[in-house]
Scaffold this motif. Structure first.
Motif, PDB file in Angstrom:
ATOM      1  N   LYS A 101      38.564  37.678  64.546  1.00 40.02           N
ATOM      2  CA  LYS A 101      38.575  36.731  63.430  1.00 40.02           C
ATOM      3  C   LYS A 101      39.951  36.076  63.293  1.00 40.02           C
ATOM      4  N   ALA A 102      41.013  36.879  63.362  1.00 37.34           N
ATOM      5  CA  ALA A 102      42.375  36.362  63.191  1.00 37.34           C
ATOM      6  C   ALA A 102      42.753  35.379  64.300  1.00 37.34           C
ATOM      7  N   ARG A 103      42.263  35.615  65.506  1.00 42.20           N
ATOM      8  CA  ARG A 103      42.573  34.732  66.627  1.00 42.20           C
ATOM      9  C   ARG A 103      41.694  33.489  66.666  1.00 42.20           C
ATOM     10  N   GLY A 104      40.690  33.442  65.808  1.00 45.47           N
ATOM     11  CA  GLY A 104      39.793  32.299  65.807  1.00 45.47           C
ATOM     12  C   GLY A 104      38.750  32.361  66.920  1.00 45.47           C
ATOM     13  N   ASP A 105      38.566  33.564  67.481  1.00 44.80           N
ATOM     14  CA  ASP A 105      37.564  33.736  68.537  1.00 44.80           C
ATOM     15  C   ASP A 105      36.168  33.683  67.929  1.00 44.80           C
ATOM     16  N   CYS A 107      31.967  35.026  67.879  1.00 42.58           N
ATOM     17  CA  CYS A 107      31.201  36.271  67.947  1.00 42.58           C
ATOM     18  C   CYS A 107      30.969  36.638  69.419  1.00 42.58           C
ATOM     19  N   PRO A 108      31.257  37.885  69.816  1.00 39.98           N
ATOM     20  CA  PRO A 108      31.076  38.263  71.216  1.00 39.98           C
ATOM     21  C   PRO A 108      29.601  38.365  71.625  1.00 39.98           C
ATOM     22  N   VAL A 109      28.693  38.341  70.660  1.00 38.46           N
ATOM     23  CA  VAL A 109      27.270  38.443  70.972  1.00 38.46           C
ATOM     24  C   VAL A 109      26.638  37.063  71.141  1.00 38.46           C
ATOM     25  N   CYS A 110      26.838  36.175  70.163  1.00 38.88           N
ATOM     26  CA  CYS A 110      26.129  34.885  70.168  1.00 38.88           C
ATOM     27  C   CYS A 110      27.056  33.674  70.271  1.00 38.88           C
ATOM     28  N   ARG A 111      28.368  33.904  70.245  1.00 35.59           N
ATOM     29  CA  ARG A 111      29.372  32.850  70.361  1.00 35.59           C
ATOM     30  C   ARG A 111      29.445  31.919  69.148  1.00 35.59           C
TER      31      ARG A 111
END
Length: 123
Positions: A101-105, A107-111
């Motif tokens: 969340k902090a890096r602005g990435d 969701c690793p599941v659905c993007r």
């Protein structure tokens, strides 16, 4: 597996850090158990009920094996819900979810873009 390995390398994650991360989670569980043992009988009963409800890694549920480890670090238990729009995924430990969340990435599941990270409790 390959994707998770790439993420771990990008974050500077190595085996010793993964073990430390997993040990921290185990220490938190042990501390909570000790507090319950020091508390009232009701606290002990609550702690026992919660422990019996936890899904162990690799346990079968409905005929399927359930893996409850974080999809990012592959060490700590999944205790975070990554919320996006009106849905969410339980895929990460709290530390990894907060970093995402902090890096602005995404969701690793659905993007999808991460709106919020919350800690969930099995009940």
């Amino acid at each position: 597996e390959r994707g998770a390995q790439g993420i771990r390398q990008a974050w500077g994650w190595d085996e010793s850090r993964a073990k430390t991360h997993a040990a921290r989670g185990a220490a938190d569980t042990e501390r909570d158990t000790e507090r319950a043992e020091e508390g009232s009988v009701q606290d002990v009963q609550i702690a026992q009920a919660l422990a019996s409800m936890q899904v162990a890694q690799g346990e079968e549920m409905g005929g399927q094996k359930i893996d409850t480890t974080c999809v990012v670090c592959l060490a700590a238990p999944r205790l975070a819900t990554i919320v996006h729009a009106e849905t969410g995924h339980i895929a990460c430990c709290m530390e990894c979810a907060r970093v995402l969340k902090a890096r602005g990435d995404r969701c690793p599941v659905c993007r999808m873009e991460i709106d919020l990270v919350i800690q969930h409790f099995w009940a």
